[in-house]
Design a protein around this motif. Structure first.
Motif, PDB file in Angstrom:
ATOM      1  N   ALA A  54      58.064  21.179  27.375  1.00 12.77           N
ATOM      2  CA  ALA A  54      58.086  22.208  26.322  1.00 12.77           C
ATOM      3  C   ALA A  54      57.663  21.635  24.985  1.00 12.77           C
ATOM      4  N   ARG A  55      56.741  20.708  24.992  1.00 14.34           N
ATOM      5  CA  ARG A  55      56.325  20.035  23.760  1.00 14.34           C
ATOM      6  C   ARG A  55      55.539  20.964  22.843  1.00 14.34           C
ATOM      7  N   ALA A  56      55.895  20.924  21.556  1.00  7.07           N
ATOM      8  CA  ALA A  56      55.135  21.593  20.488  1.00  7.07           C
ATOM      9  C   ALA A  56      54.883  23.065  20.778  1.00  7.07           C
ATOM     10  N   LEU A  57      55.898  23.768  21.270  1.00 10.38           N
ATOM     11  CA  LEU A  57      55.748  25.196  21.524  1.00 10.38           C
ATOM     12  C   LEU A  57      55.982  25.985  20.243  1.00 10.38           C
ATOM     13  N   PRO A  58      55.158  26.984  19.966  1.00 10.42           N
ATOM     14  CA  PRO A  58      55.422  27.838  18.804  1.00 10.42           C
ATOM     15  C   PRO A  58      56.630  28.725  19.068  1.00 10.42           C
ATOM     16  N   GLY A 248      48.970  21.427  12.748  1.00 14.42           N
ATOM     17  CA  GLY A 248      49.127  22.882  12.695  1.00 14.42           C
ATOM     18  C   GLY A 248      50.472  23.394  13.162  1.00 14.42           C
ATOM     19  N   HIS A 249      51.421  22.477  13.416  1.00 20.28           N
ATOM     20  CA  HIS A 249      52.748  22.892  13.890  1.00 20.28           C
ATOM     21  C   HIS A 249      53.663  23.123  12.693  1.00 20.28           C
ATOM     22  N   TRP A 250      53.409  24.192  11.948  1.00 20.69           N
ATOM     23  CA  TRP A 250      54.117  24.463  10.705  1.00 20.69           C
ATOM     24  C   TRP A 250      55.609  24.714  10.912  1.00 20.69           C
ATOM     25  N   TRP A 251      55.984  25.264  12.080  1.00 26.11           N
ATOM     26  CA  TRP A 251      57.372  25.639  12.321  1.00 26.11           C
ATOM     27  C   TRP A 251      58.321  24.442  12.377  1.00 26.11           C
TER      28      TRP A 251
END
Length: 285
Positions: A54-58, A248-251
């Motif tokens: 589940a890596r880098a899921l938005p 791009g992983h702002w969250w």
């Protein structure tokens, strides 16, 4: 100045009443604090564990705020990190407030003691704040203990100055003079006359120090001198998010940053309202 609100005043004037403002900010601040401290222990087992699938899921229904590069749930990790920051902040702010109160009362033990406390306070105020924090935390070897000691030893000067001024004013009152004339020691006077009258300033000072404590804890953790890396920490999460934001992983940075800001801002406003309420009449208008 009385805290009562005149019902004949227009609504905007009534809303500016310091007692009403302090109560409103206090409810919000304590609600946030209680929610964090009560919800963190209720996290399900494994909520902070690594899940490489589940890596880098938005953000999605399974992970409302997404996951980081190791597959850890951001919402659960942020909640646990905020709880840790609150615990460290409460302990550090309490220790710093205790230092300020002790020095403020010690200043009433004679002219020499007052001079020493004054010099220590001005010296501490004149040193670069965050640099001193880093030096103390580094000398303590970092970690949770290092953060608590560093914050406690750097956040007392302004409150100590207030305590010193208030204590000296009370020490010149008639009932203190009567107690001294009856043979009461300076320590007895400090415990029974000075300390009880300083309770409003002590509470307001603690609440003002608390948001600074959690922000500086995050700052020290961000540069690697704070809470241990294996423990959830807002500073560590923000440090790790630097690389992920570029992807791009702002969250990854949004939740911990907003959570810390909300708690710090709520207590900052609460402390300011209490300080105005417990200050001289001119400060509350």
């Amino acid at each position: 100045m009385s805290g009562a609100v005149d019902p004949t005043l227009p609504l905007p004037a009534r809303r500016r009443n310091p007692r009403r403002r302090a109560t409103r900010h206090g409810v919000v601040a304590l609600a946030l604090l209680g929610a964090v401290l009560l919800a963190a222990p209720l996290l399900p087992e494994g909520a902070l564990s690594i899940d490489r699938a589940a890596r880098a899921l938005p953000p999605d229904p399974a992970h409302p705020i997404g996951t980081d590069m190791l597959g850890r749930d951001i919402a659960a990790r942020t909640l646990a990190a905020l709880a840790k920051s609150v615990q460290v902040g409460l302990l550090a702010a309490g220790a710093s407030t205790l230092v300020a109160v002790v020095l403020g009362l010690a200043a009433t033990f004679g002219r020499a003691a007052d001079h020493v406390v004054g010099v220590l306070t001005e010296l501490a105020l004149g040193l670069p704040h965050f640099v001193l924090l880093i030096m103390i935390a580094f000398a303590m070897g970092g970690g949770t203990t290092g953060v608590v000691v560093a914050v406690a030893l750097t956040h007392w000067p302004r409150l100590s100055r207030i305590m010193r001024h208030e204590a000296q004013g009370i020490a010149t009152s008639d009932y203190v003079a009567i107690s001294r004339a009856l043979g009461r020691s300076r320590l007895w006077v400090a415990r029974h006359h000075l300390a009880p009258h300083l309770v409003p300033q002590i509470i307001a000072g603690f609440i003002v120090i608390f948001p600074h404590a959690i922000l500086h804890e995050a700052g020290l953790s961000f540069i690697g001198l704070g809470i241990e890396p294996h423990l959830p920490s807002i500073g560590v999460m923000m440090s790790e998010s630097l690389r992920e934001i570029m992807a791009g992983h702002w969250w990854v940075a949004a939740a911990p940053g907003l959570g810390l800001m909300l708690i710090a801002l709520a207590f900052e406003r609460f402390g300011e309202a209490l300080r105005q309420l417990s200050g001289p009449p001119g400060a509350t208008t």
